[in-house]
Design a protein around this motif. Structure first.
Motif, mmCIF file in Angstrom:
data_model
loop_
_atom_site.group_PDB
_atom_site.id
_atom_site.type_symbol
_atom_site.label_atom_id
_atom_site.label_comp_id
_atom_site.label_asym_id
_atom_site.label_seq_id
_atom_site.Cartn_x
_atom_site.Cartn_y
_atom_site.Cartn_z
ATOM 1 N N PHE A 1 -9.396 -2.745 -6.530
ATOM 2 C CA PHE A 1 -8.467 -3.870 -6.501
ATOM 3 C C PHE A 1 -9.190 -5.079 -5.909
ATOM 4 C CE2 PHE A 1 -5.059 -6.465 -4.688
ATOM 5 C CZ PHE A 1 -4.163 -6.501 -5.753
ATOM 6 N N HIS B 1 -4.417 -9.301 0.066
ATOM 7 C CA HIS B 1 -3.603 -8.703 -0.995
ATOM 8 C C HIS B 1 -2.499 -9.670 -1.402
ATOM 9 C CE1 HIS B 1 -0.832 -5.989 -3.047
ATOM 10 N NE2 HIS B 1 -1.838 -5.142 -3.171
ATOM 11 N N ARG B 2 -1.869 -10.298 -0.415
ATOM 12 C CA ARG B 2 -0.810 -11.253 -0.717
ATOM 13 C C ARG B 2 -1.373 -12.477 -1.434
ATOM 14 N NH1 ARG B 2 3.711 -12.129 -2.783
ATOM 15 N NH2 ARG B 2 4.870 -13.926 -1.981
ATOM 16 N N GLU C 1 -1.654 -11.618 -5.032
ATOM 17 C CA GLU C 1 -0.322 -11.607 -5.651
ATOM 18 C C GLU C 1 0.160 -13.021 -5.951
ATOM 19 O OE1 GLU C 1 1.776 -7.555 -3.879
ATOM 20 O OE2 GLU C 1 2.039 -9.453 -2.822
ATOM 21 N N GLY D 1 -4.391 0.686 -6.123
ATOM 22 C CA GLY D 1 -4.832 -0.509 -6.826
ATOM 23 C C GLY D 1 -6.070 -0.345 -7.669
ATOM 24 N N THR E 1 -11.011 -5.606 -2.155
ATOM 25 C CA THR E 1 -11.077 -4.384 -1.348
ATOM 26 C C THR E 1 -12.464 -3.743 -1.307
ATOM 27 O OG1 THR E 1 -10.373 -2.988 -3.210
ATOM 28 C CG2 THR E 1 -8.638 -3.886 -1.795
#
Length: 228
Positions: free
Chosen positions: A67, A134-135, A138, A11, A70
């Protein structure tokens, strides 16, 4: 001249910005944090909520952009403590530890690869990124509403806000705005008409797009793209 490429760290993006004399480009909010190197300085760029104009014209930079969400685990500092700031790594870590990394980069033939190696070393020593965060990125990047996303993830509004502050530097609604801005810029730069860009990026209409771009980027969309 700015250039970037994908990193071996999932990422992340490696980038260089070499002085060309054409003036510094504003850095726009993107939901990310960076570890940067320039002329012996090792800095962390916190998450932005407004355009940032790099200091020291004529300088060349190398960096790794993490990303969204993170970097705090890798750097050991909550994102909200660095919001809209550029901080020397030595102010976050011990001076000796930061000096060892500076020496490592200075001795390397390619600073950006050295930064990548440092990030990979840190990632190997820290827990894996939270899949929920992360989700979240998204879902919001797909244009889903914050409330619906929170419900889908099974997390309460207050808990989500607290975790977003630590991971991204601001709440989920600001993160959603920043990600929407980046979608719009990508569409507009590809030649998509502004009215279509607004709808496809998730704005109510073109005036809504114009207001948001001016608030987050500090200038009208046409001026921003013309200067990019």
């Amino acid at each position: 001249m700015y250039a970037e490429r994908a990193s071996r760290l999932t990422g992340a993006v490696l980038w260089t910005d070499t002085a060309t004399g054409s003036g510094a480009r504003p850095v726009l909010p993107d939901g990310c944090m960076d570890l940067m190197w320039s002329e012996g300085r090792l800095l962390v760029a916190g998450p932005d909520t407004r355009p940032y104009l790099p200091q020291g014209p004529g300088r060349s930079w190398a960096g790794i952009r993490f990303f969204p969400g993170t970097a705090p685990a890798l750097l050991g500092v909550p994102a909200h403590e660095l919001r809209d700031r550029r901080v020397e790594l030595a102010d976050l870590w011990s001076a000796a530890r930061a000096r060892r990394l500076r020496d490592r980069i200075e001795a390397a033939p390619d600073p950006v690869t050295a930064l990548e190696d440092i990030a990979l070393d840190r990632a190997a020593r820290t827990a894996a990124p939270d899949p929920l965060l992360h989700r979240l990125v998204e879902c919001l990047d797909e244009g889903r509403p914050v409330s619906a996303t929170a419900a889908e993830l099974g997390i309460g509004a207050r808990t989500l806000h607290r975790r977003c502050l630590a991971a991204f530097g601001y709440g989920p609604k600001t993160l959603a705005r920043v990600l929407r801005l980046q979608r719009a810029l990508a569409l507009a730069r590809s030649g998509t008409p502004y009215a279509e860009t607004a709808i496809r990026a998730g704005y109510a209409d073109q005036p809504h797009l114009a207001r948001d771009v001016r608030e987050l980027a500090g200038m009208p969309l046409g001026e921003l793209l013309g200067g990019g």
